[in-house]
Scaffold this active site. Sequence first.
Site, PDB file in Angstrom:
ATOM      1  CE  LYS A 116      38.111  10.089  37.376  1.00 57.99           C
ATOM      2  NZ  LYS A 116      38.166   8.919  38.224  1.00 57.99           N
ATOM      3  CD  GLU A 200      40.748  12.767  43.953  1.00 56.28           C
ATOM      4  OE1 GLU A 200      39.876  12.128  44.585  1.00 56.28           O
ATOM      5  OE2 GLU A 200      40.526  13.332  42.879  1.00 56.28           O
ATOM      6  CG  HIS A 235      31.338   2.696  41.919  1.00 57.08           C
ATOM      7  ND1 HIS A 235      31.654   3.744  42.749  1.00 57.08           N
ATOM      8  CD2 HIS A 235      32.221   1.721  42.199  1.00 57.08           C
ATOM      9  CE1 HIS A 235      32.699   3.399  43.485  1.00 57.08           C
ATOM     10  NE2 HIS A 235      33.057   2.184  43.178  1.00 57.08           N
ATOM     11  NE  ARG A 291      25.580  10.613  31.255  1.00 57.89           N
ATOM     12  CZ  ARG A 291      26.599  10.309  32.042  1.00 57.89           C
ATOM     13  NH1 ARG A 291      27.832  10.441  31.580  1.00 57.89           N
ATOM     14  NH2 ARG A 291      26.405   9.900  33.267  1.00 57.89           N
TER      15      ARG A 291
END
Length: 650
Positions: A116, A200, A235, A291
């Site tokens: 990340k 963040e 999620h 993907r």
Amino acid sequence: MFTKILIANRGEIACRVATTARRLGIKTVAVYSDADAGSKHVAACDEAVHLGPATAKESYLVMEKILAAAKATGAQAIHPGYGFLSENEDFAEACAKAGVTFIGPPASAISAMGLKSEAKSRMEKAKVPLVPGYHGADQAPALLHQQADRIGYPVLIKASAGGGGKGMRAVDRSADFLAALESCKREAINAFGDDAVLIEKYLTKPRHIEVQVFADTHGECVYLFERDCSVQRRHQKVLEEAPAPGLSEARRKAMGEAAVAAAKAVGYVGAGTVEFIAEGEQFYFMEMNTRLQVEHPVTEMITGFDLVEWQLRVASGERLPATQAELKIRGHALEARVYAENPEKGFLPAIGTLSHLRFPEHVSFVRDGAVRVDSGVREGDAITPFYDPMIAKLIVWGEDRELALTRMADALGKTQIVGLATNVAFLKRLVESKAFASGDLDTGLIAKNHDVLFPAAKAPVDTVLALAAAAVLAREAESADADPWSSRSGWRLNQVFLRSLKLGSSEVQVAYGHSGYRFNGQPMTVTRDGLDYQLMLGEQPVRGTVVFEGETLHVFHAGTVTALELFDAIAHAGQDEGQGGKLVAPMPGKIVALLCGQGAAVKKGTPLLVMEAMKMEHTITAPADGTVAEFLFSPGDQVSEGAELLKFSL
Ligand code: MV4
């Protein structure tokens, strides 16, 4: 173009890839585990290679076995589907080494997007907007704390190696920061073996909007617009749609161009998805999925292009089939993921056999019709604990969002599944909810609308009970090889017989007399075609499907399903005695009819004897497969409670 490919996956995505390959005249090789030997994806391919035991670790994740299968069958390329090895850079590299084309991005692009913090640095350089935050290499707690203070609370601490919501901590105030950091690092080292974090600004009402991109080996890269996947729970995506409701053309273009810049920054090739988190008019890069995604069909529905075909063309070196200027959005598409799970029990995954499986009328391809069903299972197949419990994806297209929503509700209402718990009814409530219809989506939608989405159970309506009653009578008629109410020895001819059935917590009265059936006093006619019933209940036509699962009836009617436990007190008389042996009268009454001869061999559930008690008709059925050794009474005889009625032997 390739002439033969291997599909290194299972279930619906393996079937999906095979469909396009077949259309393009490309031969397909399936791979399968012990659990999948007879599965739909094996049947969908031209050849199949066995990999090993059921667990993915011993089958679908073993690179050497998959490469050996490609070699042995002469497949020139491998499509990884999603999950399994699809984002594994070592596998992409191993394919290259083995001289087999990996139908996906170069290993370097997978790796660039894998970490990340590194991905964020690259995106920053490429001028892709990022959430205000810190993603530096210096991980000193004091520095991270200072950065959090600078960004302003609330902040989100994210594991750099994380994803899908794992390893995240929201922090509301400076005083809580260091404790949250410690706990986040602990979770990260355990889950990912790497405790690096990034900080963040925490967006509290975010939307998940992702952009489909496609790049070829000739330096072209386009975006195929966006999908809104904000409706999630834990999620896990539940409903996806394209385009995103309420997105202006200007913002669509800005997001599309930012996504293309992100792809170009890592030398991307093939299908990819750039995830953004959006709040108000702002949008920020989150991560890139290297993907083809589960929800790609909604993009196919609005663009009219087959993304698997694009993948195959790009992987074989062809140019992208369309330019940016040629890509247009037409209408609106929705996808609902049908899972084997129990929404009422915290979405607990369910396993079991799909004993009854019906989908709405559909096509299995891009935009040939308004409803498409992508599924990797058939009736009789099992959902096992080894793999993802997704049963199917329902994808609908409409001229606009409202029409697409109506079609989705209708498609869900025509989806019939018996054998395990599913989220079909939950999905239907979701697409019919005001909150979802408004298009004002954010990731908290399911939690905020809990009461509407999880209503208290209601008592079944009369039409449902009438269908259930009709099915109970039909089942008895069938197991007796004739309808005991119409073709037996005449015991009912001059009488009206009444029968009481307990269905769930409801009790209904069915009568049969000179003028046919009555249900709770109303005249009823029954027409049946297999599991499908058509009733006239008074003046009201009633259509439905009834499926037995043991003594549970699943009644599909008017777009909903009701499960009813059948309890027929007298039919069960004697069953407590165990197998065979005595069958006794559960209450005092009169023998009305004997329904088979002495010595008759009968199947479990076959009606054996009718008695009348308290003005009601009750049928005694065989407790198991066996033989009626002897009837101990004749029609007309009075019997007392507990009297043995017949001798039954196994
Ligand atoms: C966030 C966020 C709020 N603010 N980042 C969750 C999974 C991972 N891919 C990113 N996630 C989030 N990141 C900031 N700065 C909220 C989420 C989030 C979320 C994002 C997309 C879809 C569903 C979600 C559910 C909960 C939290």
